[in-house]
Write a protein that holds these residues in place. Sequence first.
Motif, PDB file in Angstrom:
ATOM      1  N   LEU A   1      95.977  -8.432   2.336  1.00  0.00           N
ATOM      2  CA  LEU A   1      96.802  -7.375   1.564  1.00  0.00           C
ATOM      3  C   LEU A   1      96.486  -6.098   1.935  1.00  0.00           C
ATOM      4  O   LEU A   1      97.171  -5.163   1.499  1.00  0.00           O
TER       5      LEU A   1
ATOM      6  N   CYS B   1     102.033  -4.971  -2.792  1.00  0.00           N
ATOM      7  CA  CYS B   1     101.877  -6.154  -3.489  1.00  0.00           C
ATOM      8  C   CYS B   1     102.146  -5.965  -4.933  1.00  0.00           C
ATOM      9  O   CYS B   1     101.932  -4.927  -5.321  1.00  0.00           O
TER      10      CYS B   1
ATOM     11  N   TYR C   1      99.390  -3.358   2.597  1.00  0.00           N
ATOM     12  CA  TYR C   1     100.739  -4.049   2.255  1.00  0.00           C
ATOM     13  C   TYR C   1     100.763  -3.675   0.852  1.00  0.00           C
ATOM     14  O   TYR C   1     100.159  -3.571   0.051  1.00  0.00           O
TER      15      TYR C   1
ATOM     16  N   ARG D   1     104.813  -9.749   4.351  1.00  0.00           N
ATOM     17  CA  ARG D   1     103.613 -10.052   3.321  1.00  0.00           C
ATOM     18  C   ARG D   1     104.984 -10.315   1.885  1.00  0.00           C
ATOM     19  O   ARG D   1     105.792  -9.265   1.980  1.00  0.00           O
TER      20      ARG D   1
END
Length: 338
Positions: A125, A130, A128, A160
């Motif tokens: 992650l 999240c 990214y 993702r």
Amino acid sequence: MFYSTIPEPLCFAFLMIEGQSMMSLASATEPLRAANRLLQREAFRWELCSLDGHPVQASNGLPFHAEPVEIGLSRNHAIFLCGGFRVNPVDERPYLAAMRKAARGGLAIGALSTASHLLARAGLLDGYRCTIHWENRAAFEEDFPHLSPTGTLYEIDRNRLTCSGGTAAMDLMLRIISDRHGADLAQSVANQFHHERIRAANEDQQGGKLQRMNALPQPLQNVIRQMQGNLETPLQIDVLAEASGLSARQLERLFRFYLGMTPVRYYLSLRVERAREMLLYTEQSIMDIAIATGFASTSHFSKWFKEFNSITPTKLRMRSRLKRDRELQDRFVSGDPG
């Protein structure tokens, strides 16, 4: 989005973890089934996987048959890790390895519910956006300070996909259905499940004290957000009041009227609630948790924790670990050992 140019069928693998949330899994797969039925063709395909192909039991005890994840990696475009009960740290490694291998193989990587924690642990992650279930957010932020979970229902950031769990998984899949086949089909799928409104990715989760906050006067909301953002180094009440254009006395009246307690006690409750989440969902020491929630000593922390929870931090953690180990043992004893 990763799925914009992939021809039909768009294929998903779901890597199940022992004790996974059945609600999250069903909310992710059932919209795909309904979309196929309404389209009268196989626009989506999915399969359930486990590390070794043995059945996996959900948190409610129901078993799910599975394919070995190695097979799933070879014939799908995306793989979701399905969270639920917290995975013991010693058992994390094979899941991390499988998800890293999927990423190296070019699959899109997703997480349902608490599984965002494992994706972060795998380094998947980094860079990214999240999200994660609201109950696990505090522990996530402590373990991965370089990541900032958004607190939204779900996030799709390039390849993702993370989801806060529960029925939010349905909104995530409805978004994918809408992007590939139009909003009308997505709404028709939602109607199949009496899902009255398709929620957007940027909508916040409603959980814990957040559930009631939107109904409070704006000055009170502002103060509470200041409190939530300053748990490690608590602010003085007069500082909070001044920042919201109120006197300390006005602020106390608002808290007593709307929340039934003083600002000091409410602030303490937020800190203790954060500490409780960290006790249950991290391996940090009680001393570190006390410091992270603004307590000067473990004795001071234990006193207030017991005041709000009727149990000491040490006993809560011990009870939680024993319960988790017993539940996992019961599932393995009653389940198919393969």
